[in-house]
Design an enzyme around this catalytic site. Structure first.
Site, PDB file in Angstrom:
ATOM      1  N   LYS A   1       0.953   4.398   6.798  1.00 43.43           N
ATOM      2  CA  LYS A   1       0.214   5.203   5.826  1.00 43.43           C
ATOM      3  C   LYS A   1       0.788   6.619   5.809  1.00 43.43           C
ATOM      4  O   LYS A   1       1.601   6.986   6.636  1.00 43.43           O
ATOM      5  CB  LYS A   1      -1.276   5.276   6.176  1.00 43.43           C
ATOM      6  CG  LYS A   1      -1.976   3.937   6.285  1.00 43.43           C
ATOM      7  CD  LYS A   1      -2.064   3.204   4.968  1.00 43.43           C
ATOM      8  CE  LYS A   1      -2.713   1.841   5.160  1.00 43.43           C
ATOM      9  NZ  LYS A   1      -2.451   0.942   4.086  1.00 43.43           N
TER      10      LYS A   1
ATOM     11  N   SER B   1       0.795  -1.232   0.000  1.00 39.74           N
ATOM     12  CA  SER B   1       0.000   0.000   0.000  1.00 39.74           C
ATOM     13  C   SER B   1       0.826   1.281   0.000  1.00 39.74           C
ATOM     14  O   SER B   1       0.305   2.344  -0.328  1.00 39.74           O
ATOM     15  CB  SER B   1      -0.969   0.024   1.182  1.00 39.74           C
ATOM     16  OG  SER B   1      -0.284   0.208   2.390  1.00 39.74           O
TER      17      SER B   1
END
Length: 160
Positions: free
Chosen positions: A73, A34
């Protein structure tokens, strides 16, 4: 007997400090796609407990409470901002932002107001990013660790 280089000693020390899961530092292995191409699976990073005000673009580690594991993230929404996505573009307070980190289009989502002392996070590789603020909502800044350094592999060592 092979003597360890100064660089290897620093890397080993960083790893050992971070692996102890201290309250102030974390060493973390990237396990998913990700955040690619910024971070790839199998790379190792070092982070410190978030103290400073969050900045758009900071890379953070936080715990996904629902699934009980840590994820990495990028901060895209700051405290008290309104974040949404439409037609592949990311909006903050109604304005399209220059989201240079995105590797693909951001799927549409309705406006989310980031709470005080919280951040809105997404993975750079949006099509495979899960456990981000589109699903989890805003993340408490006090529970984040700011990624400061990649220490493995050797050919990609450096600040994030």
């Amino acid at each position: 007997m092979k003597v360890l280089s100064f660089r290897n000693i620093i890397l080993l020390t960083t790893y050992l400090i971070g692996r102890k899961k201290s309250a102030k530092y974390r060493a973390y292995e990237i396990k998913e796609e990700s955040m690619s191409p910024s971070l790839y699976p199998g790379e190792y990073i070092f982070a410190k407990l978030a103290k400073n005000n969050p900045q758009r673009g900071d890379v953070v580690i936080f715990k996904n409470i629902e699934k009980k594991f840590e994820v990495v993230k990028r901060v895209l929404g700051l405290p008290n901002e309104k974040v949404s996505a439409k037609d592949g573009a990311l909006y903050v307070n109604g304005q399209v932002i220059d989201d240079t980190w995105a590797q693909d289009l951001t799927s549409d989502f309705s406006e989310i107001t980031v709470g005080p002392n919280q951040v809105f996070v997404l993975g750079d590789n949006r099509s495979v990013s899960t456990s981000d603020s589109r699903i989890l909502g805003s993340i408490d800044w006090d529970e984040c660790y700011e990624v400061i350094y990649r220490y493995w592999p050797f050919d990609r060592i450096g600040q994030i």
